[in-house]
Design a protein around this motif. Structure first.
Motif, mmCIF file in Angstrom:
data_model
loop_
_atom_site.group_PDB
_atom_site.id
_atom_site.type_symbol
_atom_site.label_atom_id
_atom_site.label_comp_id
_atom_site.label_asym_id
_atom_site.label_seq_id
_atom_site.Cartn_x
_atom_site.Cartn_y
_atom_site.Cartn_z
ATOM 1 N N THR A 57 -0.088 -0.842 3.700
ATOM 2 C CA THR A 57 -0.640 0.498 3.551
ATOM 3 C C THR A 57 -0.212 1.356 4.736
ATOM 4 O O THR A 57 0.682 0.989 5.486
ATOM 5 C CB THR A 57 -2.178 0.419 3.411
ATOM 6 N N ASN A 58 -0.856 2.492 4.909
ATOM 7 C CA ASN A 58 -0.665 3.294 6.122
ATOM 8 C C ASN A 58 -2.039 3.623 6.690
ATOM 9 O O ASN A 58 -3.056 3.301 6.069
ATOM 10 C CB ASN A 58 0.171 4.549 5.851
ATOM 11 N N THR A 59 -2.091 4.232 7.845
ATOM 12 C CA THR A 59 -3.386 4.442 8.504
ATOM 13 C C THR A 59 -4.315 5.346 7.705
ATOM 14 O O THR A 59 -5.517 5.244 7.838
ATOM 15 C CB THR A 59 -3.213 5.023 9.917
ATOM 16 N N ASP A 60 -3.782 6.209 6.858
ATOM 17 C CA ASP A 60 -4.628 7.070 6.030
ATOM 18 C C ASP A 60 -5.405 6.277 4.993
ATOM 19 O O ASP A 60 -6.451 6.698 4.536
ATOM 20 C CB ASP A 60 -3.783 8.123 5.304
ATOM 21 N N ASN A 61 -4.890 5.128 4.598
ATOM 22 C CA ASN A 61 -5.509 4.329 3.530
ATOM 23 C C ASN A 61 -6.149 3.046 4.025
ATOM 24 O O ASN A 61 -6.494 2.200 3.224
ATOM 25 C CB ASN A 61 -4.454 3.966 2.475
ATOM 26 N N THR A 62 -6.280 2.880 5.322
ATOM 27 C CA THR A 62 -6.849 1.652 5.858
ATOM 28 C C THR A 62 -8.277 1.480 5.368
ATOM 29 O O THR A 62 -9.075 2.401 5.418
ATOM 30 C CB THR A 62 -6.820 1.672 7.393
ATOM 31 N N ILE A 63 -8.565 0.290 4.900
ATOM 32 C CA ILE A 63 -9.877 -0.013 4.341
ATOM 33 C C ILE A 63 -10.654 -0.833 5.356
ATOM 34 O O ILE A 63 -10.173 -1.853 5.846
ATOM 35 C CB ILE A 63 -9.719 -0.789 3.022
ATOM 36 N N GLU A 64 -11.819 -0.376 5.678
ATOM 37 C CA GLU A 64 -12.667 -1.069 6.652
ATOM 38 C C GLU A 64 -13.452 -2.173 5.945
ATOM 39 O O GLU A 64 -14.538 -1.949 5.432
ATOM 40 C CB GLU A 64 -13.630 -0.079 7.320
ATOM 41 N N ALA A 65 -12.863 -3.338 5.895
ATOM 42 C CA ALA A 65 -13.523 -4.492 5.296
ATOM 43 C C ALA A 65 -13.048 -5.741 6.021
ATOM 44 O O ALA A 65 -11.895 -5.819 6.444
ATOM 45 C CB ALA A 65 -13.210 -4.574 3.808
ATOM 46 N N ASN A 66 -13.914 -6.705 6.133
ATOM 47 C CA ASN A 66 -13.588 -7.929 6.870
ATOM 48 C C ASN A 66 -12.618 -8.834 6.120
ATOM 49 O O ASN A 66 -11.920 -9.621 6.723
ATOM 50 C CB ASN A 66 -14.865 -8.707 7.178
ATOM 51 N N ASN A 67 -12.586 -8.708 4.807
ATOM 52 C CA ASN A 67 -11.797 -9.641 4.017
ATOM 53 C C ASN A 67 -10.367 -9.181 3.780
ATOM 54 O O ASN A 67 -9.626 -9.849 3.091
ATOM 55 C CB ASN A 67 -12.481 -9.890 2.679
ATOM 56 N N ILE A 68 -9.966 -8.041 4.342
ATOM 57 C CA ILE A 68 -8.632 -7.512 4.079
ATOM 58 C C ILE A 68 -7.747 -7.637 5.315
ATOM 59 O O ILE A 68 -8.071 -7.144 6.380
ATOM 60 C CB ILE A 68 -8.696 -6.043 3.620
ATOM 61 N N PHE A 69 -6.636 -8.336 5.140
ATOM 62 C CA PHE A 69 -5.607 -8.396 6.166
ATOM 63 C C PHE A 69 -4.542 -7.404 5.747
ATOM 64 O O PHE A 69 -3.990 -7.506 4.661
ATOM 65 C CB PHE A 69 -5.024 -9.803 6.265
ATOM 66 N N TYR A 70 -4.250 -6.417 6.583
ATOM 67 C CA TYR A 70 -3.307 -5.383 6.178
ATOM 68 C C TYR A 70 -2.274 -5.094 7.250
ATOM 69 O O TYR A 70 -2.461 -5.389 8.418
ATOM 70 C CB TYR A 70 -4.041 -4.091 5.800
ATOM 71 N N ILE A 71 -1.169 -4.534 6.789
ATOM 72 C CA ILE A 71 -0.099 -4.068 7.658
ATOM 73 C C ILE A 71 0.006 -2.566 7.450
ATOM 74 O O ILE A 71 0.162 -2.106 6.319
ATOM 75 C CB ILE A 71 1.236 -4.741 7.304
ATOM 76 N N GLU A 72 -0.094 -1.816 8.528
ATOM 77 C CA GLU A 72 0.035 -0.361 8.454
ATOM 78 C C GLU A 72 1.493 0.009 8.747
ATOM 79 O O GLU A 72 1.982 -0.214 9.856
ATOM 80 C CB GLU A 72 -0.877 0.324 9.463
ATOM 81 N N LEU A 73 2.175 0.559 7.767
ATOM 82 C CA LEU A 73 3.585 0.888 7.940
ATOM 83 C C LEU A 73 3.830 1.887 9.055
ATOM 84 O O LEU A 73 4.800 1.768 9.799
ATOM 85 C CB LEU A 73 4.168 1.443 6.640
ATOM 86 N N ASP A 74 2.951 2.880 9.190
ATOM 87 C CA ASP A 74 3.191 3.903 10.201
ATOM 88 C C ASP A 74 2.947 3.402 11.622
ATOM 89 O O ASP A 74 3.327 4.058 12.579
ATOM 90 C CB ASP A 74 2.412 5.187 9.925
ATOM 91 N N ASN A 75 2.360 2.219 11.787
ATOM 92 C CA ASN A 75 2.195 1.614 13.109
ATOM 93 C C ASN A 75 3.080 0.386 13.298
ATOM 94 O O ASN A 75 3.016 -0.270 14.327
ATOM 95 C CB ASN A 75 0.736 1.218 13.344
#
Length: 86
Positions: A57-75
């Protein structure tokens, strides 16, 4: 990322999504699309039910949840610079 692993993608349609989808397909993983217009709670629930191993995803779509491992493309460039030092 391994073959048959489910990777969630929550990005707007631009040049980045083309590169991300090609990379996912190249690894043999499974692309699971998420609509960034959906409420964050719905995306979180769908992520959990689809058994994705990570979300791109990107930082605009970051989901605040404990169960999600994500990579932010813009970072991502910050992380690549860190690993390049070693």
């Amino acid at each position: 990322v391994r073959p048959q692993e489910k990777i969630g993608v929550c990005l707007k349609r631009d040049e980045n999504i083309t590169v991300v989808l090609l990379a996912i397909l190249k690894t043999g993983a499974i692309y699971v699309p998420f609509d960034q217009e959906h409420p964050k709670q719905r995306i979180s629930d769908l992520y959990e039910h689809t058994d994705c191993s990570l979300m791109i995803t990107n930082t605009d779509n970051t989901i605040e949840a404990n169960n999600i491992f994500y990579i932010e493309l813009d970072n991502l460039h910050k992380h690549l610079i860190f690993f390049h030092r070693f």
